[in-house]
Each structure stands twice: as structure tokens, then as C-alpha cells.
Design an enzyme around this catalytic site. Structure first.
Site, PDB file in Angstrom:
ATOM      1  N   GLY A 158       0.893  -1.255   0.126  1.00  0.00           N
ATOM      2  CA  GLY A 158      -0.017   0.081  -0.124  1.00  0.00           C
ATOM      3  C   GLY A 158       0.810   1.323   0.212  1.00  0.00           C
ATOM      4  O   GLY A 158       2.098   1.021  -0.298  1.00  0.00           O
ATOM      5  N   ILE A 160       2.441   2.809   2.457  1.00  0.00           N
ATOM      6  CA  ILE A 160       3.455   2.715   3.274  1.00  0.00           C
ATOM      7  C   ILE A 160       4.461   1.651   2.805  1.00  0.00           C
ATOM      8  O   ILE A 160       5.979   2.199   2.689  1.00  0.00           O
ATOM      9  CB  ILE A 160       3.244   2.535   4.732  1.00  0.00           C
ATOM     10  CG1 ILE A 160       2.130   3.317   5.096  1.00  0.00           C
ATOM     11  CG2 ILE A 160       4.536   2.050   5.731  1.00  0.00           C
ATOM     12  CD1 ILE A 160       1.580   2.747   6.705  1.00  0.00           C
ATOM     13  N   ARG A 180      -1.888  -8.698  -2.165  1.00  0.00           N
ATOM     14  CA  ARG A 180      -3.164  -9.224  -2.760  1.00  0.00           C
ATOM     15  C   ARG A 180      -3.320  -8.816  -3.907  1.00  0.00           C
ATOM     16  O   ARG A 180      -3.800  -9.612  -4.930  1.00  0.00           O
ATOM     17  CB  ARG A 180      -4.263  -8.707  -1.751  1.00  0.00           C
ATOM     18  CG  ARG A 180      -4.592  -9.828  -0.907  1.00  0.00           C
ATOM     19  CD  ARG A 180      -5.638  -9.107   0.120  1.00  0.00           C
ATOM     20  NE  ARG A 180      -5.299  -7.726   0.460  1.00  0.00           N
ATOM     21  CZ  ARG A 180      -6.086  -7.025   1.185  1.00  0.00           C
ATOM     22  NH1 ARG A 180      -7.339  -7.392   1.673  1.00  0.00           N
ATOM     23  NH2 ARG A 180      -5.794  -5.713   1.683  1.00  0.00           N
ATOM     24  N   ALA A 240       3.524  -3.639  10.856  1.00  0.00           N
ATOM     25  CA  ALA A 240       2.035  -3.849  10.490  1.00  0.00           C
ATOM     26  C   ALA A 240       1.171  -3.958  11.668  1.00  0.00           C
ATOM     27  O   ALA A 240       0.743  -2.897  12.029  1.00  0.00           O
ATOM     28  CB  ALA A 240       1.928  -4.978   9.530  1.00  0.00           C
ATOM     29  N   ARG A 241       1.261  -4.945  12.185  1.00  0.00           N
ATOM     30  CA  ARG A 241       0.234  -5.457  13.310  1.00  0.00           C
ATOM     31  C   ARG A 241       0.542  -6.700  13.890  1.00  0.00           C
ATOM     32  O   ARG A 241       1.126  -7.429  13.297  1.00  0.00           O
ATOM     33  CB  ARG A 241      -1.233  -5.558  12.831  1.00  0.00           C
ATOM     34  CG  ARG A 241      -2.113  -4.372  12.746  1.00  0.00           C
ATOM     35  CD  ARG A 241      -2.523  -3.370  13.969  1.00  0.00           C
ATOM     36  NE  ARG A 241      -3.129  -2.365  13.813  1.00  0.00           N
ATOM     37  CZ  ARG A 241      -2.679  -1.098  13.511  1.00  0.00           C
ATOM     38  NH1 ARG A 241      -1.274  -1.035  13.309  1.00  0.00           N
ATOM     39  NH2 ARG A 241      -3.538  -0.344  13.053  1.00  0.00           N
ATOM     40  N   GLU A 270       0.177  -7.125  22.131  1.00  0.00           N
ATOM     41  CA  GLU A 270       0.831  -5.757  22.797  1.00  0.00           C
ATOM     42  C   GLU A 270      -0.241  -5.121  23.929  1.00  0.00           C
ATOM     43  O   GLU A 270      -1.348  -5.143  23.534  1.00  0.00           O
ATOM     44  CB  GLU A 270       1.037  -4.835  21.777  1.00  0.00           C
ATOM     45  CG  GLU A 270       0.062  -4.324  20.859  1.00  0.00           C
ATOM     46  CD  GLU A 270       0.774  -3.471  19.800  1.00  0.00           C
ATOM     47  OE1 GLU A 270       1.580  -4.057  19.111  1.00  0.00           O
ATOM     48  OE2 GLU A 270       0.374  -2.255  19.700  1.00  0.00           O
ATOM     49  N   HIS A 288       5.365   0.171  19.240  1.00  0.00           N
ATOM     50  CA  HIS A 288       4.336   0.567  18.270  1.00  0.00           C
ATOM     51  C   HIS A 288       4.438   2.292  17.942  1.00  0.00           C
ATOM     52  O   HIS A 288       3.538   2.980  18.189  1.00  0.00           O
ATOM     53  CB  HIS A 288       2.976   0.312  18.673  1.00  0.00           C
ATOM     54  CG  HIS A 288       1.957   0.212  17.604  1.00  0.00           C
ATOM     55  ND1 HIS A 288       0.906  -0.563  17.688  1.00  0.00           N
ATOM     56  CD2 HIS A 288       1.926   0.807  16.360  1.00  0.00           C
ATOM     57  CE1 HIS A 288       0.217  -0.372  16.435  1.00  0.00           C
ATOM     58  NE2 HIS A 288       0.739   0.506  15.849  1.00  0.00           N
ATOM     59  N   ILE A 289       5.825   2.538  17.669  1.00  0.00           N
ATOM     60  CA  ILE A 289       5.882   4.062  17.424  1.00  0.00           C
ATOM     61  C   ILE A 289       6.315   4.400  16.020  1.00  0.00           C
ATOM     62  O   ILE A 289       6.694   5.367  15.756  1.00  0.00           O
ATOM     63  CB  ILE A 289       7.244   4.236  18.138  1.00  0.00           C
ATOM     64  CG1 ILE A 289       8.495   3.508  17.867  1.00  0.00           C
ATOM     65  CG2 ILE A 289       6.661   4.554  19.695  1.00  0.00           C
ATOM     66  CD1 ILE A 289       9.621   4.160  18.600  1.00  0.00           C
TER      67      ILE A 289
HETATM   68  C1  8YV Z   1      -1.446   4.238  15.478  1.00  0.00           C
HETATM   69  C2  8YV Z   1      -0.873   2.610  13.476  1.00  0.00           C
HETATM   70  O1  8YV Z   1      -0.501   4.956  16.314  1.00  0.00           O
HETATM   71  O2  8YV Z   1      -1.902   4.035  12.047  1.00  0.00           O
HETATM   72  C3  8YV Z   1      -1.807   2.898  12.231  1.00  0.00           C
HETATM   73  O3  8YV Z   1      -2.366   2.098  11.703  1.00  0.00           O
HETATM   74  O4  8YV Z   1      -0.497   1.536  13.723  1.00  0.00           O
HETATM   75  C4  8YV Z   1      -0.447   3.687  14.300  1.00  0.00           C
HETATM   76  O5  8YV Z   1      -0.101   4.971  13.626  1.00  0.00           O
HETATM   77  C5  8YV Z   1      -2.009   3.204  16.167  1.00  0.00           C
HETATM   78  O6  8YV Z   1      -2.679   2.311  15.453  1.00  0.00           O
HETATM   79  C6  8YV Z   1      -2.907   3.768  17.536  1.00  0.00           C
HETATM   80  O7  8YV Z   1      -4.124   3.940  17.080  1.00  0.00           O
END
Ligand code: 8YV
Length: 328
Positions: A158, A160, A180, A240-241, A270, A288-289
Site C-alpha cells: 500500500g 507505506i 493481494r 504492520a500489526r 501488545e 508501536h511507534i
Molecule cells: C497508530 C498505527 O498510532 O495508524 C496505524 O495503523 O498503527 C499507528 O499509527 C496506532 O494504531 C494507534 O491507533
């Protein structure tokens, strides 16, 4: 006197941004920044017309049970796996996120984490702080892996992902990607990236970066089987997540040195971090920064507020996710 609409700001935001909201709305805020339990969130959503939320607040049927006045939940986040979009749509609640404003900041961080991981930056710092540096050495100082002129594999292409690819070009990297949907020829050309299947990407990359949205489909996209395909010299970065990587399998692979190192900004469950990961030196950990610069966090809040204001004024929010609600 006009009655101000009631809104919820579910997490702490910059005080000046809160003060601005208070000019137009009756604000229920959470400057203490304690993450609500599911029950607390349900209670807080009762009676408000709009809510500014983050990835920590799950907006589902349970949260919406008593939210009869809710028009919009505006995520201060581009990822929206905290939203049950079908449940929101059937409750008539608009869902919005914050794309674009964080792309470059997040791509910068992905690249920084990849560099830190490959060049053993945090491990080196701990090594100095723990008093191990007694001489310069050709062979005994921490030796890393090159980035320049290696193959960068991006999973999730995407905005990013494309930003990271463009940065890779500047480092003379050969960029391959899996997504995908394949990019248009023009977009592929703009980031100099070649499409490959996931297995080829894992086998051929020197550095793998994950930037794919989280869903049932991407849960444990990278587990023991996938890591086994990677080069023993490769690095893996997840911005990502949590849940996209099987963290237990990754910890085992790092311990056995099946890959060189990993850089993680996100974790399964997390803010808890898998205890085995905490013991390892070949992993760089971040809380997660990826989007965390003040400028970008302010831009994210501003976009979320624009979405909220539009919805409450009966206008289409700029980043509406459940667009079918607008057609209705
Ligand atoms: C957020 C992120 O800070 O935008 C996203 O998807 O992962 C981060 O930028 C985080 O999700 C808090 O909502």
C-alpha cells in the site's frame, strides 16, 4: 443558547487539540489515558454523537449496544482492524481512519527499524552499556548485514509499502514485493519494485518488511513454515500489526539463528511482548511507534477531527470507510 453535541475522546490527545474541540462540543475526555475495558467503552459511548478512538478501542456490536446517538467513530490510525465494520454499518455508524498523513513518517520508521536490525544497533548499544567494549576489533565487534545492494522484500504494497520501496531504491536495493493486488505498471515503475509470489519473496529477500493490514486472512501470515523459507542471513521487520507474525515461532527461529535478526514495532497481544523475545539479543523492539512524531500525530488527530466534524455536520467525512452508509 445552542446545545453542543456530545463527543467522546477515548484517549489522551494534545491539550490544545482538546481545547479546540471543547469550543464546539461537550467533550467527554480521557486525558488520564487509561485504556477502557470493553464495558467502560460501551458506557462511554452511550449518549455521544461522535467518538475519536484509537487502535486500542474495539468498536463492535458490544461497544455499540447502547450507542444510540453515535454517528461516527473516527479512528486516529490508518489501520482499522479495531473496527467491526459490518457491525458499525448495520448500526449506522460511520467508520473513518487517517490515511496519507502518516505515510512518510511510518515508511521512515520501517526503514530505520530495518537498518537498526541489520546493523545490530540496539544490541551494540547494550553491549557498550554493559561494559563489553574494551577494544576496537575487526572480528569481535558486532558484525551486521548490509542493506545497500541487497534484496528488499515488502509484503503489503500500500502507500507505506511503496514509501519503503522508494527509500530502498536510494540504497541501491533490488526491491520485490507481494500484495493481494498487483500494482499498476506506473506504480511499480515509480517504486522500482517487481511483483513476486510470497514464497519467492521469502526465499530471495535479504530483508523482509511486513506492512500488510491485519485481518483473519493475514493472521500468522509469517509462522515457522514461512520463516523456514527465509535465508539464514535475512532479517524480518514487522511494522504492520501484532498477529501477522506468529511471535512464538519467531522467537524460536531467532533463538536457533534460523534467520539473522528481527525488528518488531508491533506484537501479538501488545503491550505484552512474548517473554522469549525479551531474552534475545538478535531482535530490536519498539513500542508501536512507527507514526510517532509529534507533527504526524497532530496531523492524524486533525484528520480524525475533520472526519468527525464533517459527519456531525451532515457532510461526507474525507476518509469514510463504510461508504455504503453515505449512499443510504
Ligand atoms: C497508530 C498505527 O498510532 O495508524 C496505524 O495503523 O498503527 C499507528 O499509527 C496506532 O494504531 C494507534 O491507533
Amino acid at each position: 443558547m445552542t446545545i453542543k453535541p456530545r463527543i467522546l475522546v477515548a484517549r489522551a490527545i494534545f491539550p490544545d487539540a482538546l481545547a479546540k474541540l471543547e469550543e464546539s462540543f461537550e467533550v467527554q475526555s480521557n486525558q488520564a489515558d487509561q485504556v477502557f475495558t470493553a464495558d467502560e467503552l460501551r458506557q462511554h459511548l452511550e449518549g455521544v454523537s461522535g467518538a475519536l478512538v484509537t487502535g486500542s478501542e474495539r468498536i463492535d456490536q458490544n461497544a455499540l449496544a447502547n450507542a444510540k446517538n453515535l454517528t461516527i467513530a473516527a479512528n486516529i490510525s490508518v489501520g482499522y482492524n479495531n473496527f467491526d465494520v459490518p457491525a458499525m454499518t448495520s448500526a449506522g455508524v460511520m467508520a473513518t481512519n487517517t490515511p496519507d498523513v502518516l505515510t512518510d513518517t511510518t515508511a521512515d520508521f520501517g526503514f530505520a527499524l530495518m537498518m537498526a536490525t541489520a546493523r545490530r544497533m540496539t544490541e551494540s548499544e547494550h553491549w557498550i552499556r554493559n561494559g563489553h567494549w574494551d577494544k576496537w576489533s575487526i572480528v569481535h565487534n558486532p558484525l551486521g548485514m548490509d542493506l545497500h545492494h541487497t534484496t528488499l522484500g515488502i509484503i503489503g504494497m500500500g502507500r507505506i509499502g511503496q514509501g519503503i520501496a522508494k527509500r530502498g531504491l536510494g540504497f541501491g536495493m533490488n526491491v520485490i514485493y507481494h500484495n493481494r493486488k498487483r500494482l499498476s505498471d506506473a506504480d511499480e515503475k515509480a517504486c522500482g519494485a517487481n511483483y513476486v509470489d510470497k514464497e519467492t519473496l521469502l526465499r530471495e529477500s535479504d530483508h523482509v518488511v511486513l506492512v500488510v493490514p491485519y485481518s483473519a486472512e493475514s493472521h500468522h501470515l509469517i509462522g515457522a513454515k514461512e520463516i523456514a523459507l527465509m535465508k539464514p542471513t535475512a532479517t524480518l521487520v514487522n511494522i504492520a500489526r501484532g498477529g501477522i507474525v506468529d511471535d512464538a515461532a519467531l522467537a524460536e527461529a531467532l533463538k536457533a539463528k534460523r534467520i539473522f535478526a528481527a525488528g518488531l514495532d508491533v506484537f501479538e497481544g501488545e503491550p505484552k511482548v512474548h517473554p522469549e523475545l525479551l531474552k534475545l539479543s538478535n531482535v530490536v523492539l519498539a513500542p508501536h511507534i512507527a507514526s510517532a512524531t509529534e507533527k504526524t500525530r497532530r496531523a492524524m488527530i486533525n484528520l480524525a477531527v475533520r472526519n468527525l466534524r464533517a459527519a456531525l455536520a451532515g457532510e461526507r467525512p474525507p476518509s469514510l470507510i463504510n461508504a455504503e452508509l453515505w449512499k443510504k
